[in-house]
Scaffold this motif. Sequence first.
Motif, PDB file in Angstrom:
ATOM      1  N   PRO A 177       1.978  -7.431  -9.833  1.00  0.00           N
ATOM      2  CA  PRO A 177       0.977  -6.630  -9.128  1.00  0.00           C
ATOM      3  C   PRO A 177      -0.421  -7.047  -9.588  1.00  0.00           C
ATOM      4  O   PRO A 177      -0.689  -7.075 -10.788  1.00  0.00           O
ATOM      5  CB  PRO A 177       1.291  -5.190  -9.546  1.00  0.00           C
ATOM      6  CG  PRO A 177       2.111  -5.293 -10.781  1.00  0.00           C
ATOM      7  CD  PRO A 177       2.784  -6.631 -10.776  1.00  0.00           C
ATOM      8  N   GLY A 230      -0.432  -4.840  -4.393  1.00  0.00           N
ATOM      9  CA  GLY A 230       0.481  -3.700  -4.410  1.00  0.00           C
ATOM     10  C   GLY A 230       0.790  -3.389  -5.855  1.00  0.00           C
ATOM     11  O   GLY A 230       0.239  -4.005  -6.764  1.00  0.00           O
ATOM     12  N   ASN A 231       1.685  -2.409  -6.082  1.00  0.00           N
ATOM     13  CA  ASN A 231       2.051  -2.084  -7.468  1.00  0.00           C
ATOM     14  C   ASN A 231       3.386  -2.733  -7.828  1.00  0.00           C
ATOM     15  O   ASN A 231       3.962  -3.483  -7.042  1.00  0.00           O
ATOM     16  CB  ASN A 231       2.067  -0.563  -7.685  1.00  0.00           C
ATOM     17  CG  ASN A 231       3.092   0.132  -6.805  1.00  0.00           C
ATOM     18  OD1 ASN A 231       4.135  -0.426  -6.498  1.00  0.00           O
ATOM     19  ND2 ASN A 231       2.783   1.351  -6.405  1.00  0.00           N
ATOM     20  N   ASP A 272       6.398  -1.517  -8.093  1.00  0.00           N
ATOM     21  CA  ASP A 272       7.513  -1.152  -7.218  1.00  0.00           C
ATOM     22  C   ASP A 272       7.466  -1.936  -5.903  1.00  0.00           C
ATOM     23  O   ASP A 272       8.510  -2.319  -5.375  1.00  0.00           O
ATOM     24  CB  ASP A 272       7.528   0.353  -6.955  1.00  0.00           C
ATOM     25  CG  ASP A 272       7.935   1.133  -8.211  1.00  0.00           C
ATOM     26  OD1 ASP A 272       8.910   0.725  -8.864  1.00  0.00           O
ATOM     27  OD2 ASP A 272       7.263   2.119  -8.537  1.00  0.00           O
ATOM     28  N   ASP A 273       6.240  -2.190  -5.399  1.00  0.00           N
ATOM     29  CA  ASP A 273       6.110  -3.015  -4.192  1.00  0.00           C
ATOM     30  C   ASP A 273       6.651  -4.418  -4.458  1.00  0.00           C
ATOM     31  O   ASP A 273       7.373  -4.992  -3.642  1.00  0.00           O
ATOM     32  CB  ASP A 273       4.637  -3.132  -3.770  1.00  0.00           C
ATOM     33  CG  ASP A 273       4.057  -1.791  -3.332  1.00  0.00           C
ATOM     34  OD1 ASP A 273       4.811  -0.986  -2.767  1.00  0.00           O
ATOM     35  OD2 ASP A 273       2.856  -1.563  -3.566  1.00  0.00           O
ATOM     36  N   THR A 310      10.473  -4.236  -4.782  1.00  0.00           N
ATOM     37  CA  THR A 310      11.114  -4.021  -3.485  1.00  0.00           C
ATOM     38  C   THR A 310      11.073  -5.302  -2.658  1.00  0.00           C
ATOM     39  O   THR A 310      12.072  -5.683  -2.031  1.00  0.00           O
ATOM     40  CB  THR A 310      10.409  -2.868  -2.727  1.00  0.00           C
ATOM     41  OG1 THR A 310      10.408  -1.725  -3.569  1.00  0.00           O
ATOM     42  CG2 THR A 310      11.124  -2.530  -1.432  1.00  0.00           C
ATOM     43  N   ALA A 311       9.938  -6.007  -2.679  1.00  0.00           N
ATOM     44  CA  ALA A 311       9.812  -7.254  -1.919  1.00  0.00           C
ATOM     45  C   ALA A 311      10.848  -8.273  -2.403  1.00  0.00           C
ATOM     46  O   ALA A 311      11.542  -8.910  -1.602  1.00  0.00           O
ATOM     47  CB  ALA A 311       8.401  -7.821  -2.067  1.00  0.00           C
ATOM     48  N   LYS A 329       1.831  -7.785   0.139  1.00  0.00           N
ATOM     49  CA  LYS A 329       3.258  -7.663  -0.196  1.00  0.00           C
ATOM     50  C   LYS A 329       4.180  -8.099   0.942  1.00  0.00           C
ATOM     51  O   LYS A 329       5.272  -8.605   0.707  1.00  0.00           O
ATOM     52  CB  LYS A 329       3.578  -6.242  -0.659  1.00  0.00           C
ATOM     53  CG  LYS A 329       3.328  -5.170   0.367  1.00  0.00           C
ATOM     54  CD  LYS A 329       3.537  -3.789  -0.228  1.00  0.00           C
ATOM     55  CE  LYS A 329       3.226  -2.727   0.807  1.00  0.00           C
ATOM     56  NZ  LYS A 329       3.123  -1.387   0.287  1.00  0.00           N
ATOM     57  N   GLU A 330       3.697  -7.947   2.196  1.00  0.00           N
ATOM     58  CA  GLU A 330       4.537  -8.334   3.348  1.00  0.00           C
ATOM     59  C   GLU A 330       4.748  -9.847   3.390  1.00  0.00           C
ATOM     60  O   GLU A 330       5.631 -10.328   4.091  1.00  0.00           O
ATOM     61  CB  GLU A 330       3.893  -7.909   4.675  1.00  0.00           C
ATOM     62  CG  GLU A 330       3.666  -6.413   4.847  1.00  0.00           C
ATOM     63  CD  GLU A 330       2.463  -5.891   4.063  1.00  0.00           C
ATOM     64  OE1 GLU A 330       1.581  -6.713   3.715  1.00  0.00           O
ATOM     65  OE2 GLU A 330       2.427  -4.684   3.756  1.00  0.00           O
TER      66      GLU A 330
END
Length: 501
Positions: free
Chosen positions: A170, A197-198, A200-201, A204-205, A487-488
């Motif tokens: 992050p 992002g953080n 967790d982002d 998750t990614a 992040k996307e």
Amino acid sequence: MRYKSTRNSKLSLLASQVIAQGISEEGGLFVPECLPQVKEKLPLWRDMDYRSLAKVVFAEFLTDFSLEELDECVEKAYAPAKFGGGEPVKLVPLPNSPGNEHLLELWHGPTCAFKDMALQILPHFLTKSMGKSAAGKTAVILVATSGDTGKAALEGFKDVPGTKIMVFYPKDGVSPMQKRQMATQEGENVGVCAIEGNFDDAQTAVKTIFTDQGMKQALLDKGMLFSSANSINWGRLLPQIVYYFYSYLELHRTGRISSLEEPINIVVPTGNFGNILAAYYASRMGLPVKKFVCASNRNKVLADFIRTGVYDRRREFFATSSPSMDILISSNLERLLYALSGEDSQALTGWMEELAQKGVYEVSPLVKEKLQALFYGGFCDEEATAQTVRRTWEQEGYLCDTHTSVALDVYRQYIEETGDGETPAIIASTASPYKFTQHVLGALEPLETMEEFENLRRLEELTRTSAPRQLLALRDKGIRFTEIVPKEQTAAAVRRMLGIG
Ligand SMILES: *Cc1c(COP(=O)(O)O)cnc(C)c1O
């Protein structure tokens, strides 16, 4: 020894398969089918050095590895030169503390954080595992990091043949020293990228990429396959079991406990729940533990969970002075709940689905009761973190980092609440104070500059301690990685690095 998944108890895989695969196909985590009982062996293990002990512990679990292979992994990973000479970990008593406290220093490795203990050996476990189940393939390691894992994984994997590693962190969630450690990383098979992002982002990614079938196929076509160096990989968790046995036996060797039956408390500053889970596994194997103290920072989702039985991630996320614990989804908790629920993979799958869909789940009263019998959960805010760094320095002459400070503070709360100051305690000290110089120095005196290396020198001068050479050396290394992606676009970044369309 065979392994199953927390979400599919019928699986039966070998250690080499679960290490190579990292995470189970249905999204569950791999766990051993049973835990070896070693209580009777403790007297035999008592006088072993760290490396010998590591070999016998690994031999209990990695039964498809030969003793020669284990020997090679251990000797390479824990070579004294990599850990500043001598034993890789140190146990330091705090004689003036309110409890019977001992800091287990786990940060003498190449990157100055406890994650070296596992990530120095994981690449060797992994390449040997691939040799058994996927010979000739290249392992692609994707890591989401809150700072320490990324650097430790990069150091462990750099230039290891048959591997490539890519790390996502992050953008604003790591310390300046951590950022520099990663941006200057050397090695031909490495990539580093910041995410908007953080943590967790980022996690998750990475998880999404892992389970993406299209990506998996594209990799296969190129002779590659994904593997994981996050603490969900069994090969990460297993090495952490060793130091709990080692430090317990050290308490006995130094006369701090009088029998190998005497229970201790274990205190761990916790984020992804990996380090404390390893302590729980050690106790299930026969290590006498009275209480596990799970210490959180301001992101106190675990402390709340242990008190209420409700895991609720729907809350504000804080960037704190102990960034490696800034986590709202503690992946390894799944393994604990699997054990506490009597290996009820159906209940577990339900909870994890609720977490993914609603952001919250509540465990059954029975699981909650078992959890509270074993674990104490507490948290420490930013002010108390700084205050504990300062007090520990003033009263003990011991300079601790911010994560270790959280553990110390929560342990003092535990003693206040329970009156249990007598039980010998092992407190995991997870990072060198110089890895978080800004916050550590800032706790001792007002900061005059934000320049990392000036602060580092000031901290040395003020405390008459020495910064680790590994960190000093970063000053003159060139910056190699500067990329930042939304992040996307994490998957696109992975495709770019691997050269797949
Ligand atoms: C990763 C880390 C933690 C948290 O460990 P978990 O296994 O994720 O609970 C604590 N302190 C430091 C310094 C870390 O790097």
